[in-house]
Design a protein around this motif. Structure first.
Motif, mmCIF file in Angstrom:
data_model
loop_
_atom_site.group_PDB
_atom_site.id
_atom_site.type_symbol
_atom_site.label_atom_id
_atom_site.label_comp_id
_atom_site.label_asym_id
_atom_site.label_seq_id
_atom_site.Cartn_x
_atom_site.Cartn_y
_atom_site.Cartn_z
ATOM 1 N N ILE A 399 0.841 -1.206 0.000
ATOM 2 C CA ILE A 399 0.000 0.000 0.000
ATOM 3 C C ILE A 399 0.871 1.249 0.000
ATOM 4 N N LEU A 400 1.952 1.213 0.765
ATOM 5 C CA LEU A 400 2.860 2.356 0.839
ATOM 6 C C LEU A 400 3.503 2.644 -0.520
ATOM 7 N N LEU A 401 3.810 1.599 -1.279
ATOM 8 C CA LEU A 401 4.538 1.756 -2.541
ATOM 9 C C LEU A 401 3.627 1.932 -3.757
ATOM 10 N N ALA A 402 2.381 1.479 -3.658
ATOM 11 C CA ALA A 402 1.479 1.528 -4.818
ATOM 12 C C ALA A 402 1.179 2.970 -5.200
ATOM 13 N N GLY A 403 1.089 3.226 -6.516
ATOM 14 C CA GLY A 403 0.863 4.588 -6.971
ATOM 15 C C GLY A 403 -0.476 4.802 -7.645
ATOM 16 N N ASN A 404 -1.308 3.757 -7.714
ATOM 17 C CA ASN A 404 -2.582 3.850 -8.418
ATOM 18 C C ASN A 404 -3.725 3.803 -7.413
ATOM 19 N N THR A 405 -4.655 4.737 -7.528
ATOM 20 C CA THR A 405 -5.731 4.836 -6.543
ATOM 21 C C THR A 405 -6.576 3.562 -6.468
ATOM 22 N N ALA A 406 -6.884 2.981 -7.620
ATOM 23 C CA ALA A 406 -7.705 1.764 -7.629
ATOM 24 C C ALA A 406 -6.953 0.590 -7.023
ATOM 25 N N GLU A 407 -5.656 0.536 -7.267
ATOM 26 C CA GLU A 407 -4.849 -0.546 -6.712
ATOM 27 C C GLU A 407 -4.715 -0.392 -5.199
ATOM 28 N N VAL A 408 -4.532 0.837 -4.741
ATOM 29 C CA VAL A 408 -4.468 1.082 -3.300
ATOM 30 C C VAL A 408 -5.774 0.644 -2.642
ATOM 31 N N ALA A 409 -6.909 1.002 -3.259
ATOM 32 C CA ALA A 409 -8.210 0.613 -2.705
ATOM 33 C C ALA A 409 -8.335 -0.907 -2.623
ATOM 34 N N HIS A 410 -7.874 -1.601 -3.656
ATOM 35 C CA HIS A 410 -7.918 -3.063 -3.663
ATOM 36 C C HIS A 410 -7.070 -3.647 -2.533
ATOM 37 N N LEU A 411 -5.860 -3.135 -2.368
ATOM 38 C CA LEU A 411 -4.967 -3.657 -1.340
ATOM 39 C C LEU A 411 -5.506 -3.380 0.070
ATOM 40 N N ILE A 412 -6.095 -2.222 0.265
ATOM 41 C CA ILE A 412 -6.681 -1.893 1.573
ATOM 42 C C ILE A 412 -7.837 -2.841 1.878
ATOM 43 N N ARG A 413 -8.651 -3.125 0.863
ATOM 44 C CA ARG A 413 -9.771 -4.051 1.073
ATOM 45 C C ARG A 413 -9.278 -5.452 1.394
ATOM 46 N N ARG A 414 -8.238 -5.915 0.670
ATOM 47 C CA ARG A 414 -7.700 -7.247 0.930
ATOM 48 C C ARG A 414 -7.092 -7.331 2.336
ATOM 49 N N ARG A 415 -6.416 -6.284 2.747
ATOM 50 C CA ARG A 415 -5.876 -6.258 4.112
ATOM 51 C C ARG A 415 -6.999 -6.271 5.138
ATOM 52 N N GLY A 416 -8.083 -5.520 4.867
ATOM 53 C CA GLY A 416 -9.223 -5.505 5.782
ATOM 54 C C GLY A 416 -9.905 -6.859 5.860
ATOM 55 N N ASP A 417 -10.047 -7.527 4.712
ATOM 56 C CA ASP A 417 -10.638 -8.871 4.706
ATOM 57 C C ASP A 417 -9.799 -9.835 5.531
ATOM 58 N N LEU A 418 -8.488 -9.680 5.434
ATOM 59 C CA LEU A 418 -7.580 -10.551 6.186
ATOM 60 C C LEU A 418 -7.789 -10.330 7.696
ATOM 61 N N ALA A 419 -7.907 -9.076 8.091
ATOM 62 C CA ALA A 419 -8.115 -8.768 9.506
ATOM 63 C C ALA A 419 -9.440 -9.346 9.996
ATOM 64 N N ALA A 420 -10.476 -9.236 9.155
ATOM 65 C CA ALA A 420 -11.791 -9.761 9.540
ATOM 66 C C ALA A 420 -11.770 -11.277 9.681
ATOM 67 N N SER A 421 -11.120 -11.950 8.753
ATOM 68 C CA SER A 421 -11.068 -13.409 8.814
ATOM 69 C C SER A 421 -10.240 -13.881 9.995
ATOM 70 N N THR A 422 -9.168 -13.171 10.308
ATOM 71 C CA THR A 422 -8.347 -13.531 11.459
ATOM 72 C C THR A 422 -9.119 -13.341 12.763
ATOM 73 N N LYS A 423 -9.896 -12.259 12.831
ATOM 74 C CA LYS A 423 -10.701 -12.001 14.020
ATOM 75 C C LYS A 423 -11.737 -13.092 14.218
ATOM 76 N N GLY A 424 -12.336 -13.531 13.112
ATOM 77 C CA GLY A 424 -13.336 -14.583 13.186
ATOM 78 C C GLY A 424 -12.757 -15.879 13.692
ATOM 79 N N GLU A 425 -11.525 -16.159 13.304
ATOM 80 C CA GLU A 425 -10.891 -17.395 13.722
ATOM 81 C C GLU A 425 -10.536 -17.397 15.196
ATOM 82 N N THR A 426 -10.300 -16.189 15.770
ATOM 83 C CA THR A 426 -9.858 -16.116 17.165
ATOM 84 C C THR A 426 -11.024 -15.929 18.136
ATOM 85 N N GLU A 427 -12.210 -15.669 17.614
ATOM 86 C CA GLU A 427 -13.362 -15.449 18.520
ATOM 87 C C GLU A 427 -13.989 -16.768 18.959
#
Length: 427
Positions: A399-427
């Motif tokens: 995300i820090l290195l990406a220069g395209n707005t759409a690509e940044v949005a995609h990476l942020i969403r994928r990181r958020g999905d990862l956080a959500a799935s990890t939270k689900g596994e630990t609850e």
């Protein structure tokens, strides 16, 4: 003064659509890239100043062209010495610019041959063409080359000075020069297309159809030129096929909320069937010719063949990953570089396992540490390998290195999905 939003949008659209044509026409008439670029830039500056109060003219492109010509003549007046006064008089009379420009009646293609003259290094050719033909800002080009904006500005100034000092003619080169010069033009067309396919600046639109469309148009012209002059247009055919197959997916590449969509997330029914069919036909013709010993596949032909595999699959799950891996292996031999190997690693992860792809990716850490694609790929493979914490850190870096707005949005969403799935596994 703040420019009205609607006028600013019109100026921006006119710049995208008219910049290359205006600069090319000025370069042909005045035989000076510096004058051409400066006059065009001044014309757009005047538009930003005047159009909010005077109104947008009925034909913005024609207005910019006329204003730019006047600005160029004003500069010549200021600098006129000796016989340059006669040159100005001829221009004012309308007789200037009558030069031998060759068989191709397209100022922009001829301008590309000027920018890609062997007097310049390949890096300078690419940068200069992106500026004067592609219309990219110095900041965007500097970002692409990973240098400071002031450094890139100096390089562009030196490149234009070299072109002027060498007296490079504004024409398509002769037949014996064509093949050598065409290689550089093809390389630049590919980069212009890539900038339109995935714009590098976070402040830019994620996709630049003006650039991809112009790159396709000029590649068609160059292919026809090479066929008529030498009969050798294999590389141009491969590049055209690659562009068509890539452009065919444009409507499905960004979601309604501005996020880049991967191939397996795209609605394939939205792909442009006409462009796909044309691109696939070109690929089949070149692959068949190579199979009969007519010519070895080059870089662009292999890349187009890879894209043809994706384009031919009705669904992402139907992709022939074995064929993709084989083609990337061929590409490694023709054009060995870390990004090719990275893409091969992605294909291997699909064919075999994410662990195999990850092992190959990790070996690319040194050459690709500053490239967002390396970290994005690593994040996905770590995620699929069950290593979420490492994947999250890789997403952060991408995300820090990406220069395209759409690509940044995609990476942020994928990181958020990862956080959500990890939270689900630990609850």
């Amino acid at each position: 003064m703040t420019v009205r939003a609607d006028v600013a949008a019109t100026v921006a659209r006119t710049h995208r659509e008219e910049w290359a044509r205006v600069v090319a026409g000025l370069a042909r008439r005045f035989a000076d890239l510096d004058i051409a670029e400066e006059a065009a830039a001044e014309a757009f500056a005047v538009a930003i100043e005047r159009w909010p109060t005077a109104g947008v003219p009925p034909n913005p492109g024609a207005w910019i062209t006329t204003t730019a010509h006047r600005k160029a003549i004003d500069r010549l007046r200021r600098e006129a010495r000796g016989d340059e006064l006669s040159r100005e008089a001829l221009m004012l009379a309308g007789d200037a610019g009558v030069v031998d420009v060759g068989a191709v009646d397209d100022d922009r293609l001829r301008l590309m041959f000027v920018c890609c003259h062997p007097v310049l290094s390949m890096e300078a050719r690419v940068a200069l063409t992106l500026r004067v033909v592609g219309g990219l800002t110095v900041s965007e080009i500097a970002h692409a080359f990973m240098v400071q904006e002031t450094t890139m500005g100096q390089r562009l100034t030196r490149a234009k000075a070299k072109i002027k000092a060498a007296g490079v003619p504004f024409r398509v080169p002769e037949r014996e020069e064509l093949a050598d010069r065409a290689e550089g033009v093809l390389a630049v067309l590919y980069l212009i297309f890539n900038e339109g396919y995935l714009a590098s600046g976070r402040h830019s639109d994620p996709l630049r159809p003006d650039l991809t469309g112009e790159a396709i148009r000029l590649t068609r012209l160059l292919r026809d030129l090479l066929a008529s002059r030498s009969g050798e247009q294999h590389e141009a055919t491969g590049l055209l096929a690659l562009m068509l197959l890539t452009e065919a997916r444009a409507a499905a590449r960004v979601s309604s909320d501005g996020e880049l969509l991967r191939l397996d997330e795209q609605d394939r029914s939205a792909w442009d069937r006409a462009l796909l069919d044309e691109g696939l036909a070109l690929v089949r013709a070149r692959v068949d010719a190579a199979a009969h010993g007519e010519a070895m596949l080059d870089r662009y032909q292999i890349l187009s063949a890879i894209n043809a595999v994706h384009a031919s699959a009705p669904h992402a799950r139907d992709t022939d990953w074995s064929r993709v891996v084989t083609l990337y292996g061929e590409l490694e031999r023709v054009d060995p570089n870390p990004l090719v190997t990275l893409n091969k690693a992605i294909a291997l992860s699909e064919l075999h396992s994410p662990q195999i792809g990850l092992a190959m990716t990790e070996r690319l850490a040194v050459p690709l540490d500053g490239h967002h694609a390396f970290h994005a790929t690593r994040a996905e493979l770590l995620r699929r390998s069950g290593r979420p914490e490492e994947a999250r850190a890789a997403y952060d870096r991408a995300i820090l290195l990406a220069g395209n707005t759409a690509e940044v949005a995609h990476l942020i969403r994928r990181r958020g999905d990862l956080a959500a799935s990890t939270k689900g596994e630990t609850e």
